[in-house]
Design an enzyme around this catalytic site. Structure first.
Site, short mmCIF file in Angstrom:
data_model
loop_
_atom_site.label_atom_id
_atom_site.label_comp_id
_atom_site.label_asym_id
_atom_site.label_seq_id
_atom_site.Cartn_x
_atom_site.Cartn_y
_atom_site.Cartn_z
N CYS A 1 0.84 -1.21 0.00
CA CYS A 1 0.00 0.00 0.00
C CYS A 1 0.87 1.26 0.00
CB CYS A 1 -0.87 0.03 1.24
SG CYS A 1 -1.75 -1.49 1.51
N ARG B 1 1.98 1.32 -5.96
CA ARG B 1 2.19 0.44 -4.81
C ARG B 1 0.98 -0.43 -4.49
NH1 ARG B 1 6.63 2.08 -1.92
NH2 ARG B 1 5.96 0.71 -0.26
N TRP C 1 -3.45 -2.20 -1.36
CA TRP C 1 -3.26 -3.52 -1.97
C TRP C 1 -3.72 -4.49 -0.90
CZ3 TRP C 1 -0.77 -8.14 -1.14
CH2 TRP C 1 -0.63 -8.97 -2.25
N ASN D 1 0.50 0.68 6.13
CA ASN D 1 1.06 -0.24 5.14
C ASN D 1 1.82 -1.30 5.91
OD1 ASN D 1 2.26 -1.56 3.00
ND2 ASN D 1 3.95 -0.10 2.87
N GLY D 2 1.46 -2.55 5.71
CA GLY D 2 2.13 -3.65 6.41
C GLY D 2 1.12 -4.71 6.79
N GLU E 1 12.64 -14.39 -17.49
CA GLU E 1 12.26 -12.99 -17.35
C GLU E 1 11.25 -12.58 -18.44
OE1 GLU E 1 12.34 -10.83 -15.19
OE2 GLU E 1 12.10 -8.92 -16.23
N LYS F 1 7.50 -11.18 -17.71
CA LYS F 1 6.97 -9.90 -18.20
C LYS F 1 5.62 -10.12 -18.87
CE LYS F 1 8.71 -7.65 -16.41
NZ LYS F 1 9.85 -7.84 -15.57
N GLU G 1 2.80 -11.05 -16.33
CA GLU G 1 2.46 -9.96 -15.42
C GLU G 1 1.50 -8.95 -16.04
OE1 GLU G 1 6.52 -8.44 -14.34
OE2 GLU G 1 5.63 -8.39 -12.35
N HIS H 1 12.01 -33.06 -21.25
CA HIS H 1 11.74 -33.68 -19.95
C HIS H 1 10.37 -33.28 -19.42
CE1 HIS H 1 15.81 -35.21 -19.76
NE2 HIS H 1 16.20 -34.03 -20.23
N LYS I 1 4.06 -2.64 -6.79
CA LYS I 1 5.46 -2.43 -7.16
C LYS I 1 6.43 -2.97 -6.10
CE LYS I 1 8.71 -0.79 -9.76
NZ LYS I 1 9.01 -1.61 -10.93
O1 M6R Z 1 11.96 -4.28 -5.58
P1 M6R Z 1 12.46 -5.65 -5.89
O2 M6R Z 1 13.40 -5.69 -7.03
O3 M6R Z 1 13.03 -6.35 -4.68
O4 M6R Z 1 11.19 -6.47 -6.33
C1 M6R Z 1 11.25 -7.83 -6.59
C2 M6R Z 1 10.01 -8.30 -7.31
O5 M6R Z 1 8.89 -8.06 -6.53
C3 M6R Z 1 9.85 -7.62 -8.66
O6 M6R Z 1 10.96 -7.82 -9.48
C4 M6R Z 1 8.59 -8.16 -9.38
O7 M6R Z 1 8.77 -9.49 -9.73
C5 M6R Z 1 8.28 -7.28 -10.59
N1 M6R Z 1 6.88 -7.07 -10.67
C6 M6R Z 1 8.76 -7.86 -11.86
O8 M6R Z 1 8.36 -7.16 -12.97
#
Ligand code: M6R
Length: 608
Positions: free
Chosen positions: A2, A27, A74, A100-101, A481, A485, A488, A504, A603
């Protein structure tokens, strides 16, 4: 997760808070709310949905206030809804707070408070905090807050207002990010810098187990013994413009396009004019660096993929074995930690709960922690022995792009630094590697200029219901990766795999409905990738291939080709990744999704 903001000053409180919330929306964005003090009464407005809904509702209301707070959520406890949106209040409507937490012992506290007559209005863990403060409150709200915090288990960053102290904001933190912004006749509380950058660059990083009392002309920080303690005011390095879209449709696209410039910045930071590495603030003894026997990397998500690429880089240029772990796994396993080990944590935000927990675990073993991080002053950087900043500027798009390639570049340069110290690399080889790395920004620009072609290929593939991404060697993590992407931001199931593992298991998935992205740049294992491609074709899978410019042979097998410029395989992730970022971006954008704020994501993952 959040985002929280608090403001006290002479400006229009609602507009400062709404603007701040918009800049924190990355966030969390399932609901939002605001509380302001008006004539010794707390006015609250909250909504399920985006901040724009909250903004529209406030247009009709005239509020005269000098103090208030806001929240973008969030959801963790309780579904996204108006009643669960923050701010939350005590039974008398005298205290309002945003959080937040996660409060881990909220069930027990809720039960106790209910027995004492408290009426709960939401399902959140946060609401117990408001009721507890109210229960403990006699003369001093600060004392009541400290008593409350001592009862909580879990993480929090809080902003609180109270009708008896209409000029003061209260704040506290434990394991969740929080900064206090110091302005002229105004002060702020925020989860993160973008919320207040437009007003001030002077910030105080509140530490865990600290409480602050903030009025428009004064900030006072206290410990849990209610003793006033000194604090340091820092100046933020980035400006407001760096956190803006600058004409791009989405932050993500802007951030993809920023990559060549960021890599050049990193050369300026970490290379001398004569081409030697310089990490002046590494804060680790030369002797220690020369004798490292093992490196362990921990990270989450995209940063974890950077760590995996890092393993290939470090092991191919030094004699140091590297282990890479997901922070969430590392924190609960029993790692074998030997002397002369270096521990590297990678994180864009520096606030990822699991990564912070992993380094706290390692600290107990007296091992040195080097963090590779993008956010200055973040918790990770404050808790590490040594920091290398990625200098990528604020990354607003939830899907990480520029932070990733910056992390990779730091790993290349750090590897060169270690190899030079260990006398493993001779001058000629070092020169050759640096010259290859220096070409990368220019080569990335070539890929960006080709973005129409990538967009067209994306258009032709967005109807596929599932994707497989295959890569080998240093581009195996690139495949992971690329798949991350795509899933996500487009919500299409996408799986990354080491191509050698295809037989496999994943080969069972392949038919004419499966799109397969194959990374087949020029390398020693190119022919192996071609074999995989032929096996996929034999099963009628639809292939998009990433190949090296000049490779005509691949046209025999595949029509959909994205060419990358020629580069040694060791450096190719810096180019392949850019193509995969654009490919995912265009699929999601053409499908009409909110690329910068994908559903269910946030984020910074500041809760476990
Ligand atoms: O802030 P950080 O790099 O520690 O975050 C790690 C992951 O939460 C972050 O890379 C997440 O997987 C992203 N949404 C990837 O696009």
């Amino acid at each position: 997760m959040c985002g929280i903001i608090g403001y006290t000053g002479n400006k229009n409180v609602t507009s400062v808070i709404l603007k701040g919330l918009k800049n924190l929306e990355y966030r969390g964005y399932d609901s939002a709310g605001i509380a302001v003090l008006d004539n010794k009464k707390i006015f609250i407005s909250k909504f399920k949905g985006r901040i724009s809904d909250l903004e529209n509702s406030l247009k009709k209301i005239k509020i005269k206030s000098q103090i208030g707070l806001g929240h973008t959520r969030w959801a963790t406890h309780g579904e996204p809804s108006k009643k669960n949106a923050h701010p939350h209040t005590d039974c008398f409507g005298k205290i309002a707070l945003v959080h937040n937490g996660i409060i881990e012992n909220h069930d027990k506290l809720r039960k106790e408070l209910k027995e004492k007559g408290c009426k709960f209005k939401s399902e959140t863990d946060t609401e117990v905090i408001a009721h507890l403060i109210s229960k403990f409150y006699k003369k001093s709200l600060r004392k009541a807050l400290i008593k409350t915090l001592k009862k909580l288990k879990g993480s929090y960053a809080l902003a609180i207002i109270n009708t008896d102290n209409p000029e003061k904001l209260l704040t506290a933190r434990c394991d969740s990010p929080l900064i206090i912004g110091k302005g002229k006749n105004e002060n702020f509380i925020a989860s993160d810098a973008p919320a207040i950058l437009e007003h001030t660059k002077k910030v105080i990083y509140l530490k865990d187990y600290q409480v602050a009392e903030i009025s428009k002309n004064k900030v006072e920080v206290f410990n849990f013994k209610n003793k006033k303690i000194p604090y340091k005011v820092n100046t933020l390095a980035y400006d407001k413009e760096s956190a803006e879209k600058k004409g791009y449709k989405h932050y993500m696209l802007k951030e993809i396009y920023e990559q060549p410039k960021i890599l050049s910045t990193l050369f300026a930071q970490y290379l001398t004019p004569s081409g030697r590495t310089k990490f002046t603030n590494l804060n680790l003894k030369r002797d220690f660096l020369k004798n490292i026997k093992k490196i362990t990397i921990v990270a989450c998500g995209t940063a974890y993929h950077a760590g995996l690429v890092g393993k290939y880089i470090i092991e191919s240029l030094t004699d140091i074995p590297v282990e890479v772990d997901l922070s969430s796994e590392f924190r609960y396993r029993n790692p074998i930690i030997k002397k002369k080990s270096l521990f590297i944590a990678i994180s864009q935000s520096g606030e990822t709960a699991d990564t912070l927990a992993a380094i706290r675990k390692i600290k107990q073993h007296n091992v040195k922690i080097l963090s590779i991080c993008n956010v200055l002053g973040s918790s990770l950087t404050r808790e590490s022995n040594s920091i290398i900043y990625t200098h990528a500027g604020p990354e607003i798009g939830v899907a990480s792009t520029k932070a990733y390639t910056a992390q990779l570049m730091v790993l290349y340069l750090l590897t060169l630094h270690l190899a030079t110290l260990k006398n493993i690399l001779d001058k000629t080889k070092l020169k050759k590697i640096i010259s290859s790395l220096k070409k990368i920004p220019h080569l990335q620009k070539q890929i960006l200029r080709n973005d129409k072609k990538i967009k067209n290929i994306a258009k032709r593939h967005l109807h596929f219901g599932a994707f497989l991404y295959l890569g080998r060697n240093i581009n195996f993590p690139t495949a992971l990766e690329g798949a991350l992407k795509l899933k996500e931001i487009s919500y299409i199931p996408a799986e990354g795999y080491a191509a050698g593992e295809m037989k496999h298991g994943p080969i069972a998935l392949i038919d004419e409905y499966r799109a397969v992205v194959c990374i087949a740049n020029n390398s020693l294992i190119y022919e192996k990738m071609v074999s995989n491609i032929r096996e996929i074709l034999a099963r009628r899978g639809k292939i998009v291939v990433i190949a090296t410019k000049g490779n005509k042979n691949i046209k025999k097998y595949v029509k959909e080709i994205i060419y990358i410029p020629k580069i040694e395989n060791l450096f190719s992730p810096l180019l392949v990744t850019v193509t995969l970022q654009l490919f995912a971006y265009y699929i999601a954008q053409i499908k009409g999704y909110d690329v910068d704020k994908p559903r269910n994501l946030a984020k910074s993952v500041t809760v476990e």
